[in-house]
Design an enzyme around this catalytic site. Structure first.
Site, PDB file in Angstrom:
ATOM      1  CD1 TRP A   1      -1.771  -2.338   2.018  1.00 57.26           C
ATOM      2  CD2 TRP A   1      -2.707  -1.673   0.088  1.00 57.26           C
ATOM      3  NE1 TRP A   1      -2.627  -3.320   1.601  1.00 57.26           N
ATOM      4  CE2 TRP A   1      -3.214  -2.957   0.429  1.00 57.26           C
ATOM      5  CE3 TRP A   1      -3.150  -1.058  -1.083  1.00 57.26           C
ATOM      6  CZ2 TRP A   1      -4.143  -3.630  -0.372  1.00 57.26           C
ATOM      7  CZ3 TRP A   1      -4.070  -1.729  -1.881  1.00 57.26           C
ATOM      8  CH2 TRP A   1      -4.555  -2.995  -1.519  1.00 57.26           C
TER       9      TRP A   1
ATOM     10  CG  ASP B   1      -2.898   4.029   4.565  1.00 58.78           C
ATOM     11  OD1 ASP B   1      -3.928   3.834   5.248  1.00 58.78           O
ATOM     12  OD2 ASP B   1      -2.634   3.380   3.537  1.00 58.78           O
TER      13      ASP B   1
ATOM     14  CE  LYS C   1      -8.057  -3.147   5.614  1.00 63.97           C
ATOM     15  NZ  LYS C   1      -7.822  -4.307   4.758  1.00 63.97           N
TER      16      LYS C   1
END
Length: 355
Positions: A99, A166, A190
């Site tokens: 990511w 992030d 999540k």
């Protein structure tokens, strides 16, 4: 048979959050309409945005001068929005996984990118140490938890430039010093909600500094000015977010989520380290509390599918590892119970006894 959801995302939610959301989809607050069909600009929905925003600020101790936004597009869109809004000439990125690598790719469309360190050569099995960040960059971007590889950065790096994080897969699992960041973003699927909404916490004074013309929808200021209502926001996921925030507060806040995360992870990592069949894939000091990755020891490699089938038969869901790592991944987000982790540990012990 009870099932335990170890999926990496979309992932486990507290049962009461699911049930309360389902009730509101049938009849929202007794108004005779579904949550899924009411106007986002109605007097019925605005309190949802207001309470969710207030709870985020309370639970994370967000300082004055920050705005909370509920956007679409997931963290992947933020990979573009971050440099679009903050990168004037040069930005620094810490490369700790897929990511962050994708975020770097997007940032290069807007200016120079300095990769301060990377663990790519070792398949991202550790968080790089001992690196320095140039003082002349517009910001440093970090990915705090790496879902695929199972590493986590649980303390903010000490740098002299604006920090951007992030936190898609570990937000609300621990206290965060928000004041150290110009922007924090997180896909909600999540620890916060179902898929479909992205949380952004942005420092107001950091906006409006770039000279480029920013497309309307990519401009954070657009969404700050309109209170996340410039366009139709993802109404149902925002409501689920509210229910999750209520659950977190009722269960002791992020401090208690942090304690539970350590308890779950210590149980599972202890079994991984003890069990003759398995080994962890990550440097111990960098092990994630959210995504616990492990593989069969080389001499038992041929038992991988057998263990997966055995664990699945015992109600373990979503433990297959990402193809980049192989083996197994048990994602232990806030809603995962200690009971679920103990059930997985028991599976590992039973399978060891059989082999």
């Amino acid at each position: 048979m009870k099932k335990y959801n170890f999926n990496a995302g979309p992932s486990i939610l507290p049962r009461e959050v699911i049930e309360n959301t389902a009730k509101q989809i049938l009849d929202f607050n007794g108004i005779g309409l579904s949550l899924a069909e009411i106007s986002h600009r109605s007097k019925d929905f605005q309190p949802v945005i207001d309470e969710a925003t207030a709870l985020i600020k309370e639970l994370l101790n967000v300082p004055e001068g920050y705005s909370v936004l509920f956007l679409g597009g997931g963290a992947s869109l933020e990979f573009c929005m971050i440099p679009c809004n903050f990168l004037k000439k040069k930005a620094a990125y810490l490369n700790t996984g897929v990511w962050s690598k994708k975020a770097i790719k997007e940032a290069k469309h807007f200016g120079e990118v300095v990769e301060v360190a990377s663990s790519a050569d070792d398949n991202y099995t550790f968080i790089p140490k001992g690196w320095t960040c140039p003082d002349d960059v517009d910001y440093l971007h970090i990915t705090t938890n790496n879902t695929i590889y199972g590493t986590e950065l649980r303390e903010e790096p000490n740098v002299n430039v604006p920090l951007i994080g992030d936190m898609s897969s570990d937000i609300f699992s621990r206290p965060v010093d928000v004041a150290k960041y110009d922007c924090i973003y997180a896909g909600a699927q999540k620890n916060l909600s179902m898929a479909g909404v992205t949380l952004v916490i942005v420092k107001n004074d950091a906006l409006g500094k770039v000279e480029r013309e920013i497309p309307t929808m990519l401009n954070y200021q657009t969404h700050v000015d309109k209170g996340s209502m410039f366009n139709t926001p993802p109404v149902v996921p925002i409501y689920t977010c509210l229910e999750t925030l209520r659950w977190i507060k009722k269960n002791g806040g992020v401090e208690e989520m942090d304690r539970r995360a350590h308890e779950r992870a210590e149980l599972l990592y202890a079994e991984i380290d003890r069990n003759k069949l398995f080994r962890g894939t990550v440097a111990k000091e960098d092990r994630s509390l959210m995504n616990i990755c492990f593989v069969m020891n080389d001499e038992y490699k041929e038992l991988e599918k057998a263990f997966f089938d055995f664990a699945t038969s015992k109600g373990m869901v979503g433990i297959k590892g990402h193809r980049s790592v192989g083996g197994f991944r048990a994602s232990c987000y806030n809603a995962m119970s200690v009971e679920g982790v103990k059930a997985l540990v028991q599976c590992m012990q039973e399978f060891e006894a059989q082999n």
